[in-house]
Scaffold this active site. Structure first.
Site, mmCIF file in Angstrom:
data_model
loop_
_atom_site.group_PDB
_atom_site.id
_atom_site.type_symbol
_atom_site.label_atom_id
_atom_site.label_comp_id
_atom_site.label_asym_id
_atom_site.label_seq_id
_atom_site.Cartn_x
_atom_site.Cartn_y
_atom_site.Cartn_z
ATOM 1 N N GLU A 66 -4.328 1.955 -7.136
ATOM 2 C CA GLU A 66 -4.734 3.035 -6.239
ATOM 3 C C GLU A 66 -3.806 4.230 -6.459
ATOM 4 O O GLU A 66 -2.744 4.313 -5.829
ATOM 5 C CB GLU A 66 -4.631 2.583 -4.788
ATOM 6 C CG GLU A 66 -5.459 1.355 -4.472
ATOM 7 C CD GLU A 66 -5.667 1.210 -2.982
ATOM 8 O OE1 GLU A 66 -6.806 1.297 -2.548
ATOM 9 O OE2 GLU A 66 -4.676 1.033 -2.258
ATOM 10 N N HIS A 81 0.851 -1.199 0.000
ATOM 11 C CA HIS A 81 0.000 0.000 0.000
ATOM 12 C C HIS A 81 0.886 1.247 0.000
ATOM 13 O O HIS A 81 1.953 1.260 0.598
ATOM 14 C CB HIS A 81 -0.909 -0.012 1.229
ATOM 15 C CG HIS A 81 -1.948 1.064 1.200
ATOM 16 N ND1 HIS A 81 -1.676 2.356 1.583
ATOM 17 C CD2 HIS A 81 -3.243 1.046 0.794
ATOM 18 C CE1 HIS A 81 -2.773 3.083 1.421
ATOM 19 N NE2 HIS A 81 -3.737 2.314 0.944
HETATM 20 C C1 PEP Z 1 -6.799 3.204 0.461
HETATM 21 O O1 PEP Z 1 -6.095 3.834 1.249
HETATM 22 O O2 PEP Z 1 -6.434 2.122 -0.013
HETATM 23 C C2 PEP Z 1 -8.077 3.765 0.071
HETATM 24 C C3 PEP Z 1 -8.693 3.259 -0.956
HETATM 25 O O3 PEP Z 1 -8.532 4.782 0.850
HETATM 26 P P1 PEP Z 1 -9.756 5.765 0.579
HETATM 27 O O4 PEP Z 1 -10.870 4.976 -0.025
HETATM 28 O O5 PEP Z 1 -10.109 6.285 1.936
HETATM 29 O O6 PEP Z 1 -9.257 6.828 -0.335
#
Ligand code: PEP
Length: 258
Positions: free
Chosen positions: A171, A99
């Site tokens: 992400e 992450h």
């Molecule tokens: C994450 O940190 O993986 C994430 C998806 O957070 P958020 O949905 O809060 O942006």
């Protein structure tokens, strides 16, 4: 055409929730049990709550349990760490790896990510490999190459036939968390397309400021097998709302992915 695979929908609680709060979330899942059929739901508690979630969750409620990190070595002098085997032992079947917060705050590199992905598969866990470009790379138009490189390096210690055991979560760093900006479907579409073209049969999820308003459109981006959600899913009622959206086939092909 219907989706060939069940849609994934999951949340990581990050460094949140006491045992009481974790159990209350599970009770909410159980109360909404029927909504969970037809999706591949997962919850990733902090290490301290994994066993409690496992114990509270009835075996017939189809929710996978994950861990937010684990070390690649099976045992040894690694103070503060837990092994893949240990998290499997307490009931996790999934492990989040790489992450962006771990890359930023805890020195996670593509090399440690690769070691962890291989160790997870060896331990019988599903690695949830997180990748994504920072804002500067996106501004320069380099996101697709950046993400392709991260995934290739993260999978570099894995045998190709094991790709189906992997879940990749795209992400973008600029889209995550309180300071994140919601991505538009057209902004993520080229990366999702690249990931599904290059790394199938791994499942490919999208994450970053997903919520009940944008979930259907993001799920409609071609190549998207599901969503990985943070803040918007920490309340169990909101999580179930996202489950219902993921279970609905009506988002297919709706997004403007140009
Ligand atoms: C994450 O940190 O993986 C994430 C998806 O957070 P958020 O949905 O809060 O942006």
């Amino acid at each position: 055409m219907g989706r060939a695979r069940m849609t994934w929908i999951g949340t990581s609680w990050k460094m949140n929730k006491t045992l009481a709060e974790a159990r209350a979330f599970v009770d909410g899942l159980v109360a909404a049990r029927s909504a969970l059929d037809g999706v591949r739901a997962f919850v990733i508690p902090a290490h301290t709550a994994i066993a409690a979630v496992r114990e509270r969750l009835p075996a017939d409620v189809p929710v996978l349990i994950g861990a937010q990190n684990a070390h690649w070595e099976p045992a040894g002098a690694y103070t503060g760490e837990v092994s893949m085997g240990m998290i499997a032992d307490v009931g996790a079947t999934l492990v989040e790896i790489g992450h962006s917060e771990r890359r930023q705050h805890f020195g996670e590199t593509d090399e440690t990510v690769a070691l962890k992905v291989a160790a997870a598969v060896a331990a019988g866990l599903t690695p949830l490999l997180c990748v994504g470009e920072p804002a500067g790379v996106r501004a320069a138009g380099g996101e697709t190459d950046w993400v392709a490189g991260q995934v290739s390096r993260g999978l570099s210690r894995l045998a190709t036939p094991d790709l189906h055991k992997v879940v990749v979560a795209y992400e973008p760093v600029w889209a995550i968390g309180d300071l994140g900006r919601e991505a538009q479907p057209y902004e993520i579409a080229p990366v999702m397309e690249m990931l599904s073209a290059r790394f199938r049969p791994a499942a490919v999820l999208y994450g970053g400021s997903v919520n009940r308003r944008n979930a259907a459109a993001l799920l409609g981006v071609p190549g998207t097998d599901g969503l990985f959600v943070g803040r918007a899913a920490w309340d169990v009622a909101e999580f179930i709302e996202l489950v219902r959206i993921a279970a609905c086939a009506c988002h297919e092909g709706r997004a403007d992915a140009r």
